[in-house]
Design an enzyme around this catalytic site. Structure first.
Site, short mmCIF file in Angstrom:
data_model
loop_
_atom_site.label_atom_id
_atom_site.label_comp_id
_atom_site.label_asym_id
_atom_site.label_seq_id
_atom_site.Cartn_x
_atom_site.Cartn_y
_atom_site.Cartn_z
N CYS A 152 0.82 -1.21 0.00
CA CYS A 152 0.00 0.00 0.00
C CYS A 152 0.86 1.26 0.00
CB CYS A 152 -0.88 0.04 1.24
SG CYS A 152 -1.92 -1.40 1.43
N ARG A 172 4.85 0.34 -6.17
CA ARG A 172 4.88 -0.49 -4.97
C ARG A 172 3.98 -1.73 -5.11
NH1 ARG A 172 6.50 2.73 -0.38
NH2 ARG A 172 5.16 1.57 1.02
N TRP A 200 -2.88 -2.70 -1.58
CA TRP A 200 -2.47 -4.08 -1.89
C TRP A 200 -3.24 -4.93 -0.89
CZ3 TRP A 200 0.44 -8.04 0.55
CH2 TRP A 200 0.92 -9.04 -0.32
N ASN A 226 -1.46 1.71 5.65
CA ASN A 226 -0.56 0.69 5.12
C ASN A 226 -0.15 -0.19 6.29
OD1 ASN A 226 1.46 -0.83 3.92
ND2 ASN A 226 2.93 0.86 3.80
N GLY A 227 -0.34 -1.50 6.17
CA GLY A 227 0.04 -2.39 7.27
C GLY A 227 -1.15 -3.23 7.71
N GLU A 260 17.45 -17.38 -8.80
CA GLU A 260 17.02 -16.02 -9.14
C GLU A 260 16.38 -15.99 -10.53
OE1 GLU A 260 16.32 -13.32 -8.05
OE2 GLU A 260 16.74 -11.73 -9.49
N LYS A 310 12.64 -14.75 -11.25
CA LYS A 310 12.33 -13.67 -12.19
C LYS A 310 11.29 -14.13 -13.19
CE LYS A 310 13.54 -10.90 -10.65
NZ LYS A 310 14.36 -10.48 -9.56
N GLU A 322 7.76 -14.69 -11.54
CA GLU A 322 7.04 -13.53 -11.00
C GLU A 322 6.50 -12.60 -12.08
OE1 GLU A 322 9.18 -10.74 -8.47
OE2 GLU A 322 11.03 -11.15 -9.52
N HIS A 324 18.56 -36.60 -8.24
CA HIS A 324 17.92 -37.06 -7.00
C HIS A 324 16.40 -36.82 -7.02
CE1 HIS A 324 21.79 -37.91 -5.28
NE2 HIS A 324 22.21 -36.69 -5.60
N LYS A 343 6.15 -4.06 -4.33
CA LYS A 343 7.58 -3.76 -4.38
C LYS A 343 8.21 -3.80 -2.99
CE LYS A 343 11.40 -2.46 -6.40
NZ LYS A 343 12.11 -3.56 -7.05
C1 F6R Z 1 11.82 -10.18 -6.63
C2 F6R Z 1 11.87 -9.18 -5.60
C3 F6R Z 1 11.59 -9.59 -4.21
C4 F6R Z 1 12.43 -8.77 -3.23
C5 F6R Z 1 12.02 -9.09 -1.77
C6 F6R Z 1 12.87 -8.32 -0.78
O1 F6R Z 1 12.16 -9.66 -7.88
O2 F6R Z 1 12.10 -8.03 -5.87
O3 F6R Z 1 11.79 -10.95 -4.02
O4 F6R Z 1 13.78 -9.05 -3.44
O5 F6R Z 1 10.68 -8.78 -1.59
O6 F6R Z 1 12.73 -6.95 -0.99
P1 F6R Z 1 13.79 -5.94 -0.41
O7 F6R Z 1 15.08 -6.16 -1.16
O8 F6R Z 1 13.21 -4.58 -0.66
O9 F6R Z 1 13.95 -6.25 1.04
#
Ligand code: F6R
Length: 607
Positions: free
Chosen positions: A2, A27, A74, A98-99, A479, A483, A486, A502, A602
């Site tokens: 949010c 965000r 969100w 937010n929260g 990773e 990527k 997501e 395995h 985000k």
């Molecule tokens: C994936 C991504 C998330 C963040 C995770 C931690 O592309 O961006 O997995 O890496 O939510 O976020 P931060 O780095 O802001 O603590």
């Protein structure tokens, strides 16, 4: 997660609120709304989905007013419907939040017994009713908020508007961030500096538990115990220009292509220009005496921790434990005296990571963080912050933050290795040089963009994809898979290549692309065997390696991408780029919302 914006200003506030919400879009959100005072009465416009829907609603029914609050939501409690969208309001109070209000059910039951009628499924609505209840008891707005804040449990940032009060707004934060913006004849509240970028660059970040009373010309801040406090006013360097797309179709692509620059900026901050060796700011402990390192992060940042484990153990001979924030603090791990805990976070606000930090701090560990957003909570609560100089990262999928986090981590490893006497001067100089060359090598990797785009159309048709790697390429495989899933919504998994036999090898058939990350390092021959096992079972392998690797294996795989040959120490940084591009182009080919993928936020400020 949010986003909040509040403005006590001049006429036409709803346009400014909407613009502010656009800057908070990155965000992640699924509904939005604003409220202003029109002739003293609270008026709201809210809409499901993207801001364009709210914009249409406002075009049909404009909102006047000089004071207002806005929100991108969100969803946590209650679906992303218009009815659940913020602001939530009674006839006297409107709230954005937010929260999570953890005790909302008990408060709702209490207020329902007193006659308050609840119309949403959210935890937020209770805040509007609680403050209203105190107003009904004859309390003034500021006192009503003070009393209400003391009754709320959980993590939250709030901005509150009152009917009939054209020059008053109250905000508070506990756990989740909120900043006060100082304008000229206008004051602001917002979740981050981006939201306020063109309005003001003079910001004070509220500390945990702070609450603030804003008028057009003043901000009075109180601490959690209600005593007046001063919070430093910072001049933010976030400009609206920095958060544009610079001609790229998506923020994510812009951010991928910024990597040579921002990795270079980050290296320059930690490498001495005169000697070319690593020069970190003083650490508040002696690395030679550290018994154990704990590294904690979430998501993409956690894969940085995994790479760092290999680096610290091999180069600095230091035992390292890594964990994700949401598990770490509930694990009740024994800490060693004098231990160091490192936290990695782009936003510096991820609640799981922040709570893990607080847990380690309580256990007497030295706290180092690697953070991108200055003045974020994790940065402020650390003993030493090593900033990634990635600049604002707007795309939800982390790219340039990841590679700059790896870069900072590599510098930290070399500093530890030197202090612990586990590296020769010559080898240190070689590795520092390899690091300094990463920006140029990264620019070469990005020249494969067209080739990777062509491969992406094949991946886009798949239902599943596998990523394989060994050693430091294993976290990059994880990773790559993260990527891809997501932003393209294709199911993808990363595996340590040696683990295939395995179990996961049973997934292989000619419909599953297998992306093998195989720098020609000490483990290369082992990876060759693992790739051959896959190829022998009709697996369609895309090999990402250097010239030696492609020469050795090229004939056995379906496709290959040849990266520059570098010291294996820095290979994970370079191998990150093709997997980012592959995910990006696959998502574009599938037509998904690359910068704001469904369900994602985000900055994740809830547990
Ligand atoms: C994936 C991504 C998330 C963040 C995770 C931690 O592309 O961006 O997995 O890496 O939510 O976020 P931060 O780095 O802001 O603590």
């Amino acid at each position: 997660m949010c986003g909040i914006i509040g403005i006590v200003g001049r006429d036409g506030v709803s346009e400014l609120l909407l613009e502010g919400l656009k800057r908070l879009e990155y965000r992640g959100y699924d509904s939005a709304g604003i409220a202003t005072l029109v002739d003293g009465a609270i008026e709201r416009r809210r809409a499901e989905g993207k801001l364009i829907n709210l914009e249409r609603r406002l075009a049909e029914a404009p909102l006047a007013g000089s004071i207002g609050i806005g929100h991108t939501r969100w969803a946590t409690h209650g679906g992303p419907t218009e009815g659940n969208a913020h602001p939530h309001a009674t006839d006297r109070v409107a709230v954005v939040h937010n929260g999570i209000i953890e005790n909302y059910q008990a408060l709702t039951a209490e207020l329902t017994r007193k006659g308050h009628v609840f119309v949403t499924e959210t935890d937020t609505e209770v805040v509007a009713h609680l403050i209203t209840d105190y107003l009904q008891q004859g309390k003034a707005p500021v006192e009503a908020c003070r009393l209400a804040f003391h009754r709320l449990e959980g993590a939250f940032a709030l901005a509150i508007l009152f009917a009939g009060e054209e020059n008053l707004m109250v905000g508070t934060r506990r756990g989740t961030p909120l900043a006060v913006g100082y304008g000229d004849g206008a004051m602001y509240l917002a979740s981050d500096a981006f939201a306020m970028a063109p309005l003001t660059n003079r910001l004070a970040y509220l500390e945990d538990g702070d609450w603030v009373v804003l008028t057009r010309n003043s901000a009075e801040i109180r601490a959690a115990d209600d005593t007046p406090v001063e919070r430093k006013i910072h001049v933010s360097n976030v400009s609206a220009a920095l958060i544009g797309k610079a001609g790229h179709r998506h923020f994510m692509l812009k951010e991928i292509f910024e990597q040579p620059q921002v990795i270079g900026d980050t290296i320059n901050a930690f490498v001495s220009a005169s000697t070319g060796t690593i020069a970190l700011p003083d650490l508040p402990f002696d690395p030679a005496k550290v018994p154990r390192l704990t590294i904690v992060a979430c998501g993409t940042a956690y894969y940085v921790a995994m790479v760092a484990k290999y680096w610290f153990e091999q180069v600095a001979r230091l035992p390292v434990e890594v964990d994700i924030g949401s598990e770490f603090r509930y694990r009740d791990t024994p800490f060693e005296k004098g231990g160091v805990a490192v936290f990695v976070s782009q936003s510096g606000e991820t609640l799981d990571t922040l709570e893990a930090l607080r847990h380690a701090k309580r256990a007497g560990q030295h706290i180092v963080s690697i953070v991108n957003v200055p003045e974020s909570t994790i940065a402020r609560e650390s003993d030493r912050v090593l900033y990634t100089l990635a600049g604002p990262e707007i795309g939800v999928a982390s790219t340039k933050a990841f590679t700059t986090q790896l870069t900072v981590m590599a510098c930290l490893v070399l500093a530890f290795a030197r202090a612990r006497g586990t590296i020769s001067h010559e080898r240190e100089a070689e590795l520092a040089l390899a690091l300094r060359e990463v920006p140029a090598r990264a620019a070469e990797v990005l020249r494969h963009d067209d080739a990777i785009q062509a491969l992406a159309s094949m991946v886009a048709e798949s239902r599943d994809a596998l990523y394989l790697g060994r050693g430091t390429a294993y976290p990059i495989a994880l990773e790559g898979a993260l990527k891809l899933k997501e932003i393209s919504y294709i199911h993808a998994e990363g595996y340590a290549a040696g683990e295939m036999k395995h179990g996961p090898i049973s997934l292989i058939d000619d419909g599953v692309p297998v992306i093998a990350l195989a720098p020609s390092d000490a483990l290369f021959e082992k990876v060759v065997s693992n790739i051959q096992e896959v190829a022998a079972r009709s697996g369609r392998v895309l090999l990402i390696s250097d010239a030696d690797g492609v020469a050795r294996l090229g004939g056995k795989v379906r496709w290959s991408i040849e990266l520059p040959k570098v010291d294996p120490f820095v290979a994970p940084i370079l191998h990150s780029l093709p997997v980012q591009l592959l995910a990006y182009h696959t998502a574009v080919a599938k037509g998904t919302d690359v910068d704001q993928p469904r369900n994602l936020a985000k900055s994740v400020t809830v547990e």
